[in-house]
Scaffold this motif. Structure first.
Motif, short mmCIF file in Angstrom:
data_model
loop_
_atom_site.label_atom_id
_atom_site.label_comp_id
_atom_site.label_asym_id
_atom_site.label_seq_id
_atom_site.Cartn_x
_atom_site.Cartn_y
_atom_site.Cartn_z
N VAL A 162 0.88 13.61 -2.21
CA VAL A 162 -0.22 12.87 -2.85
C VAL A 162 -0.01 12.68 -4.37
N PRO A 163 0.32 13.74 -5.15
CA PRO A 163 0.56 13.50 -6.57
C PRO A 163 1.77 12.60 -6.83
N VAL A 164 2.78 12.66 -5.97
CA VAL A 164 3.93 11.77 -6.10
C VAL A 164 3.50 10.34 -5.82
N GLY A 165 2.74 10.16 -4.75
CA GLY A 165 2.25 8.84 -4.38
C GLY A 165 1.32 8.23 -5.41
N LEU A 166 0.53 9.08 -6.06
CA LEU A 166 -0.40 8.59 -7.09
C LEU A 166 0.36 7.87 -8.20
N GLU A 167 1.46 8.45 -8.66
CA GLU A 167 2.23 7.84 -9.75
C GLU A 167 2.85 6.50 -9.32
N ILE A 168 3.26 6.42 -8.06
CA ILE A 168 3.83 5.16 -7.55
C ILE A 168 2.74 4.11 -7.43
N ALA A 169 1.59 4.50 -6.90
CA ALA A 169 0.48 3.56 -6.74
C ALA A 169 0.02 3.02 -8.10
N ARG A 170 -0.03 3.90 -9.08
CA ARG A 170 -0.42 3.47 -10.43
C ARG A 170 0.59 2.48 -11.02
N ALA A 171 1.87 2.78 -10.86
CA ALA A 171 2.91 1.93 -11.44
C ALA A 171 2.92 0.55 -10.79
N LEU A 172 2.66 0.49 -9.49
CA LEU A 172 2.70 -0.78 -8.77
C LEU A 172 1.35 -1.48 -8.72
N ASN A 173 0.31 -0.74 -9.14
CA ASN A 173 -1.07 -1.24 -9.04
C ASN A 173 -1.44 -1.53 -7.58
N TRP A 174 -1.06 -0.60 -6.71
CA TRP A 174 -1.35 -0.68 -5.28
C TRP A 174 -2.39 0.38 -4.91
N ILE A 213 0.86 -1.18 0.00
CA ILE A 213 0.00 0.00 0.00
C ILE A 213 0.89 1.24 0.00
N VAL A 214 0.46 2.28 -0.71
CA VAL A 214 1.18 3.55 -0.73
C VAL A 214 0.46 4.51 0.21
N LEU A 215 1.21 5.07 1.15
CA LEU A 215 0.68 6.07 2.07
C LEU A 215 1.34 7.41 1.75
N ALA A 216 0.55 8.33 1.23
CA ALA A 216 1.08 9.64 0.84
C ALA A 216 0.84 10.67 1.93
N ILE A 217 1.83 11.52 2.16
CA ILE A 217 1.70 12.58 3.15
C ILE A 217 1.04 13.79 2.49
#
Length: 205
Positions: free
Chosen positions: A34-46, A25-29
């Motif tokens: 949040v926009p940084v975390g969104l790209e990571i979550a999308r890439a990992l499908n998390w 799971i990606v937890l964005a501060i």
């Protein structure tokens, strides 16, 4: 120099692809992470969620952290001059604010459990690392499989502080001279609550 948080997030995601098959799971501060975390979550499908933790400030200097408060847990560094009544009232106030943020940004959704999961904590940059450090200590109480901190840029002092506390620290740049996170972005626009809500919606599409 990063163009913006989205571009930085995509570059950071490339360094995290090896975790794609993990239960994570990606937890964005909020808000900048949040926009940084969104790209990571999308890439990992998390799934992407917000790290809802508030700093517990000293009564004589609110910027000086003596701990942190999460939705269920808290960390407090004892200070003789700080009464327990202050800590309890500040904890209550912080939790009320966290509940408000949860309802605003992720209405009708309880935070996902992180026990036995790989957790990637994301921000747009790490200056002192103090808030991140207390956040990690609170997350540890929930027994995740691993905690990874990911950020486009961090100071050397933050790296030294955090590297011993997490399972992995993933960074794109650790400059010799660190004045502020915004200096490493061409576009470092202030984000609004509406921006955060939109990013959360995008992560569910």
């Amino acid at each position: 120099m990063f163009q913006n948080r989205t571009q930085a997030g995509r570059l950071l995601a490339e360094k995290l692809l090896k975790y794609q098959k993990a239960n994570g799971i990606v937890l964005a501060i909020p808000r900048g992470g949040v926009p940084v975390g969104l790209e990571i979550a999308r890439a990992l499908n998390w799934p992407l969620e917000l790290l809802l933790i508030k700093k517990l400030g000293h009564p004589q200097n609110k910027e000086y952290a003596i701990g942190a408060v999460g939705m269920q847990d808290r960390i407090v560094v004892p200070h003789e001059e700080v009464p327990e009544s202050y800590i309890e009232s500040e904890t209550e106030r912080a939790r009320a604010r966290l509940v408000e943020m949860q309802q605003k940004f992720m209405p009708n959704k309880q935070p996902e459990p992180i026990k036995d999961r790989v957790v990637i904590v994301v921000d747009d940059g790490i200056a002192t690392g103090n808030t991140m450090l207390t956040s990690v200590k609170i997350l540890r109480k929930q027994e995740p499989e691993a905690i990874i901190i990911a950020a486009p840029v961090a100071s050397w002092s933050a790296v030294e502080k955090l590297s011993q506390e997490v399972d992995k620290l993933v960074l794109l740049d650790v400059p010799e001279e660190f004045i502020g996170v915004g200096r490493f972005y061409s576009d470092f626009a202030q984000l609004t609550d509406s921006d955060v809500i939109n990013y959360i919606k995008m992560s569910n599409e």
